[in-house]
Design an enzyme around this catalytic site. Structure first.
Site, short mmCIF file in Angstrom:
data_model
loop_
_atom_site.label_atom_id
_atom_site.label_comp_id
_atom_site.label_asym_id
_atom_site.label_seq_id
_atom_site.Cartn_x
_atom_site.Cartn_y
_atom_site.Cartn_z
N LYS A 181 -5.28 -2.18 3.24
CA LYS A 181 -5.41 -0.84 2.67
C LYS A 181 -5.95 0.16 3.69
O LYS A 181 -5.43 1.28 3.82
CB LYS A 181 -6.31 -0.85 1.44
CG LYS A 181 -6.34 0.53 0.77
CD LYS A 181 -7.51 0.73 -0.14
CE LYS A 181 -7.55 2.19 -0.60
NZ LYS A 181 -8.72 2.50 -1.41
N ASP A 225 -4.40 -0.75 -3.51
CA ASP A 225 -5.55 -1.57 -3.87
C ASP A 225 -5.41 -1.96 -5.33
O ASP A 225 -4.37 -1.70 -5.96
CB ASP A 225 -6.88 -0.85 -3.59
CG ASP A 225 -6.98 0.50 -4.31
OD1 ASP A 225 -6.15 0.77 -5.21
OD2 ASP A 225 -7.88 1.27 -3.98
#
Length: 270
Positions: free
Chosen positions: A209, A228
């Site tokens: 991420k 996420d």
């Protein structure tokens, strides 16, 4: 002062989680002030225009690229709306979002510090980081973002006043790898996103991420789609069966539309 067409919405673009060095002016909440590339800018939407506290030369040299003003976002919104009706609704909800073209090191460092944090706290950490270790910007109360070379010479004890916790070790590792040439930001900029994903994850604490955020907001790899647990829930609620790769070159813009829409509609997750 310079006036340009209202090509973006300041609040939607500057407070949507892609940059953390912008703040509303206390005397006028419609006015935003921020720093980038060692310069400070105030910006306000007024009578269908954006009023910027810079001259035409500074606009061309710094801010036109930073705000990605050459890109046709109307066309990008239309293309994304064709993928799925819910994406069209999310784009229409915040049509003033643009993807900022931030300085790569600042974006990388910012998203390392952003992990498991909310936007207000991230802004506080980065504000202290710049004030303590960045060079003062003359005539303002702002400081420039500290260079990787400056940060590489710091210790965990130096970073303790930032109250950034375990993320301090990650920032130091990133600075030392970038300053030492082990992670080459210029090459990441030139190469496809797949190369950057691999290179950035060599840094301690940088997972998929954070790498994706850095590539999207710092290197303008617009096909990148930070994901996420929260975004997985948002995708499942709004775009079931749609994958980030289905969104094409504007996947990163789609992510911002989805993120903002979901943040403003918590009932989707009840």
């Amino acid at each position: 002062m310079t006036r340009i067409p209202a090509l973006f919405h300041p609040a939607q673009t500057l407070d949507c989680g892609q940059a953390f060095r912008w703040r509303q002016r206390p005397e006028d909440p419609a006015k935003w002030e921020g720093a980038a590339f060692g310069q400070v800018l105030t910006i306000k939407e007024e009578a269908g225009e954006l009023v910027l506290s810079c001259g035409p030369q500074e606009l061309e040299q710094t801010w036109r690229r930073y705000f990605d003003l050459a890109e046709d976002y109307d066309a990008a919104r239309r293309a994304l709306a064709g993928v799925h009706p819910a994406l069209g609704e999310a784009a229409a909800f915040a049509p003033g979002i643009r993807i900022l073209r931030q300085e790569p090191w600042e974006a990388l460092c910012s998203f390392i510090l952003s992990q498991n944090n909310h936007i207000g706290r991230i802004k506080g950490i980065l504000g202290r980081f710049c004030q303590q270790f960045g060079e003062a910007i003359p005539g303002t109360d702002w400081a420039a973002f500290p260079s990787p070379e400056r940060v590489a010479g710091l210790s965990l004890e130096d970073l303790a006043p930032l109250r950034c916790g375990y993320r301090g070790a990650y920032v130091l590792d990133a600075a030392r790898q970038v300053a030492g040439g082990l992670v080459d930001l210029e090459r990441i900029d030139q190469e496809p996103a797949a190369f950057g994903r691999e290179e950035l994850q060599r840094i301690k604490g940088v997972g998929p991420k954070v790498a994706e955020c850095a590539l999207l907001y710092g290197f303008h790899k617009t096909e990148c789609f930070p994901m996420d647990v929260w975004m997985k829930r948002a995708m499942a609620a709004l775009l079931p069966g749609v994958r980030p790769e289905d969104l094409g070159r504007n996947a990163g813009l789609a992510q911002q539309y989805i993120f903002h829409y979901s943040r403003m509609h918590p009932e989707l997750f009840q």
